[in-house]
Design an enzyme around this catalytic site. Structure first.
Site, PDB file in Angstrom:
ATOM      1  N   VAL B 166       0.931  -1.190   0.213  1.00 14.93           N
ATOM      2  CA  VAL B 166       0.328  -0.160   0.030  1.00 14.93           C
ATOM      3  C   VAL B 166       0.690   1.000  -0.146  1.00 14.93           C
ATOM      4  O   VAL B 166       0.568   2.005  -1.040  1.00 14.93           O
ATOM      5  CB  VAL B 166      -1.022   0.036   0.962  1.00 14.93           C
ATOM      6  CG1 VAL B 166      -1.509   1.273   1.187  1.00 14.93           C
ATOM      7  CG2 VAL B 166      -1.926  -0.657   1.183  1.00 14.93           C
ATOM      8  N   ASP B 167       1.908   2.007   0.874  1.00 22.67           N
ATOM      9  CA  ASP B 167       2.981   2.438   0.557  1.00 22.67           C
ATOM     10  C   ASP B 167       3.606   2.351  -0.276  1.00 22.67           C
ATOM     11  O   ASP B 167       3.670   3.246  -0.903  1.00 22.67           O
ATOM     12  CB  ASP B 167       4.412   2.074   1.955  1.00 22.67           C
ATOM     13  CG  ASP B 167       4.104   2.481   2.931  1.00 22.67           C
ATOM     14  OD1 ASP B 167       2.445   3.733   3.450  1.00 22.67           O
ATOM     15  OD2 ASP B 167       4.331   2.201   4.105  1.00 22.67           O
TER      16      ASP B 167
END
Lengths: 381, 396
Positions: B166-167
């Site tokens: 997600v980062d």
């Protein structure tokens, strides 16, 4: 308000995930995307899972909004000539065939640039290290990326989402935007590319680099960590929670604001992260017993009030129906030519001045063939 | 650096992964990225050791190539003033603090805006609205967005991706956003504020399944190394290792069955039939592959046109010549050279110049103040004397 890529014509010769995801983003940014499909259509139309009455899959809808569909038989000279005509007018052409196949069709960068020096030729290269060709799962396998996910004691689990292709799509969009930017000064286009294998290697990031630094093969840590505790998945009375307490500050917030067990702060077994890692078994057992006593919402509220990192592990349905998705407007509907309004998941970028385009749902196969043929003077039959 | 964004100045206040990945891709493409870090410790990833390479962590090296570093204490007025001057001299600002932090420093968009400035805020759940104050952590967002629920084996707990995807997705999407804004500014002269939230980006990655749920309520169950949409796809044990097979078409399945001499049950000629009978098909395929060696399987299946590859761990993958050619080392100003992970994207007409590995904390403070702000040596010394600027090139 206008989109960033208003007036930019994109000719999309790709299928599957990476190329279509990239051109979908270009369409969101305002580009006119012409999706070229063979008579059988992009194979993703036929993928399994939920689908429209006309047979198009949800996966296809999710990858192909804001595009027009042009059906062409590329095995026929007329089809290839139509591609050449369009490429001569386009700003960007997106491909996902291996380099040899591109050259055979005359769709390689050198050939297309000869007709249109301003063209940006953007290639997803699916070649694997042994020279064969493959999509997401095989690049997870070939790069080692797929080997590092999974529970400590179990087999690896590849990412179920095609993250090697979705990240490659973003990288290709970046390359296209950079090439458009520099074209304003140079006046010329260029070839840009993202290799799926190159991208998958890059995606191993610090796992890969740690291995190169130490020579120690990486091991799977599942939802935990060898370096911090407590981390992982815990079952509340009615569903799973993700808890990520790496470091003293968040541990204190958790103990005081969530667990309400101040005695843990003076317990020598849990005094520092090092102590908690050493006494992980005992700590995890205490936490498992504690979390089971209350429903998930109780814990989630407590984590948020304490600003401690923990949250519900939601199914796709729970996520879609969550307050965050609803309040932030992350799903919506878009007009579809055969099915009325169909669901869409919104592009996550919020531009203040150049908002992403209101979505138009994925096209029917060949829906715009006649219109595009007339617009560009293509001789198709 | 040469490259398309040569001459573009980026004041980068971001830390950890998402924001630094956005600015690294700009730096890879030639932008002059100045990383503004706290004098004590700097970016958190500097402390992600052991292991380390001459005291640089792998995460620091991964997400900070081609940047320069200045150490400024934003808690001190002189530090804030210098940061503000850097923003005024920059084309692009990138930040991923918690909501309110940049405002507290007087460095939020409203305080520093000007018509041609591009300001990218990587937030957790949006800078406005009911969730603006919530902190963002990749594992929690993987969980809340539905992303994590998909990965893992059936009847076992879900598993997050080891790399914080997600980062990573947010960092890549932020790069798309900033580059789009740069193109818009190139054509119109107009800058703008843009926001790329972690949650929104994590959720967007699940679109293949979120759209399906919205169509008919289907909630996918975890599928191990298989695929939700195609069968057979899987990681199979054979005599001397593991092999990954990913069949895309009915023709490929027919060729697979023939090449392995595997009897095909009724219905297996279509993908829908194979998906419906996935467990039996998987067992039959596993049995057919088990006694064979990897090379036997590869030779037979590739001749038949079936997509497959050795399923490798990282050591074996990196030893492959094709990988080894991409896993280079690049120069580092203080330690000679450092191992590097490749950039995924290539611009063949406007290649960037020689890359430089991630900087030591505060290494370039003086040079940046001189080049961007025209500071004299005395002015640099005066700023340093206030304690607002860290010394250069500390080994952390």
């Amino acid at each position: 308000m206008a989109g960033v890529l208003d007036g930019i014509l994109v000719l999309d010769l790709s299928a599957g995930v990476a190329g279509p995801a990239a051109t979908q983003t270009l369409g969101d940014l305002g580009a006119d995307v012409i999706k070229v499909e063979p008579p059988g259509g992009d194979p993703v139309r036929a993928w399994a899972g939920p689908r429209l009455a006309n047979g198009d899959s949800a996966a296809f809808l999710a990858l192909n909004r804001n595009k027009r569909s042009l059906m062409l038989e590329l095995a026929a000279p007329k089809g290839r000539a139509a591609v050449r005509t369009l490429a001569a007018r386009a700003d960007v052409v997106v491909t996902d065939s291996p380099p040899t196949a591109l050259a055979e069709h005359g769709f390689d960068a050198d050939t297309l640039h000869a007709d249109n020096p301003r063209l940006i030729h953007a290639a997803i290269d699916p070649t694997l290290p042994d020279g064969s060709v493959g999509r997401d799962a095989l690049h997870q396998a070939a790069s080692g990326w797929g080997s590092i996910n999974g529970l400590e004691e179990g087999p690896p689990a590849k990412s179920a989402l095609p993250m090697m292709e979705l990240t490659a799509a973003n990288a290709l969009v970046q390359a296209v935007l950079a090439a458009l930017f520099v074209r304003e000064d140079r006046g010329e286009g260029q070839a840009v590319s993202v290799g799926l294998f190159r991208n998958a290697l890059a995606m191993t990031y610090f796992y890969g680099l740690n291995y190169r630094i130490t020579g120690t093969p990486p091991v799977r840590h599942g939802n935990g960590s060898p370096a911090a505790a407590p981390l992982g998945v815990f079952e509340a009375a009615d569903g799973p929670l993700q808890v990520t307490l790496a470091g003293e500050r968040v541990w204190r917030k958790f103990v005081e604001g969530v667990a309400n067990r101040p005695e843990w702060l003076s317990d020598p077994r849990y005094a520092t992260n090092t102590d908690r890692v050493r006494n992980k078994q005992a700590l995890l057992a205490e936490l498992e017993a504690m979390f089971r006593t209350q429903p998930r919402d109780h814990w989630v509220d407590a984590f948020r009030a304490a600003a401690a990192p923990g949250g519900p592990i939601r199914t796709i349905g729970e996520a879609v129906d969550s307050p965050e998705v609803r309040e932030r407007g992350l799903v919506g509907t878009a007009p579809h030519s055969a099915a009325g309004e169909v669901p869409v998941v919104m592009n996550p970028i919020r531009f203040a001045e150049t908002p992403v385009r209101a979505p138009q749902a994925a096209p029917l196969l060949g829906e715009h063939t006649a219109a595009i043929a007339a617009e560009f003077g293509l001789a198709l039959d | 650096m040469s490259g398309p964004f040569q001459g573009i100045r980026v004041a980068d206040f971001s830390r950890v992964i998402a924001g630094p990945l956005t600015s690294m891709h700009l730096a890879d493409l030639g932008a002059d990225v100045v990383k503004i870090e706290h004098p004590v410790g700097g970016d958190d990833t500097r402390g992600y050791t052991p292991p380390d390479y001459h005291s640089l962590s792998a995460a620091m090296l991964c997400y900070n190539r081609n940047k320069r570093s200045i150490a400024l204490d934003l808690g001190v007025e002189e530090g804030r003033n210098a940061a503000r001057a850097l923003i005024d001299a920059a084309d692009v600002v990138i930040e991923n603090f918690s909501t309110g932090v940049m405002a507290k420093f007087g460095l939020d968009y409203e305080s520093v805006k000007r018509p041609d400035l591009i300001y990218c805020s990587t937030s957790a759940y949006g800078r406005t609205g009911p969730f603006a104050k919530r902190l963002g952590y990749d594992p929690v967002v993987q969980a809340e967005s539905g992303f994590m629920s998909l990965t893992g084996h059936r009847h076992q707990e879900p598993v997050r991706t080891a790399i914080p995807m997600v980062d990573v997705s947010t960092g890549l999407t932020g790069g798309v956003g900033v580059m789009a804004a740069l193109f818009h500014r190139k054509r119109t002269g107009q800058g703008q504020f843009l926001e790329v939230p972690l949650f929104d980006t994590g959720f967007a990655q699940t679109g293949l399944h979120a759209v399906g749920y919205l169509l008919d309520g289907t909630v996918p169950e975890r599928i191990g190394n298989g695929d939700f949409f195609l069968a057979p796809v899987g990681r199979y044990r054979c005599e001397d290792g593991e092999i990954m097979i990913a069949v895309d078409t009915d023709e490929q399945f027919a060729a697979l069955a023939e090449a392995l001499g595997m009897p095909a049950a009724a219905g297996w000629e279509s993908n829908a039939g194979r998906i419906a009978d996935r467990a039996t098909l998987d067992a039959a395929l596993a049995a057919a592959l088990a006694p064979l060696s990897r090379i036997e399987i590869l030779v037979a299946l590739q001749a038949a046109g079936v997509p497959c590859h050795e399923a490798r761990g990282i050591p074996e993958a990196f030893a492959d010549r094709a990988a080894a050619n991409l896993l280079d080392t690049i120069p580092h100003e203080d330690i000679g050279e450092a191992p590097n992970m490749p950039s995924p994207l290539q611009l063949h007409g406007t290649p960037s110049g020689a890359p430089m590995a991630a900087p030591r904390l505060g290494k370039h403070g003086e040079a940046v103040l001189q080049q961007w702000l025209g500071f004299s040596g005395e002015q640099v010394a005066a700023l340093r004397a206030t304690g607002a600027m860290g010394a250069g090139g500390q080994a952390a």
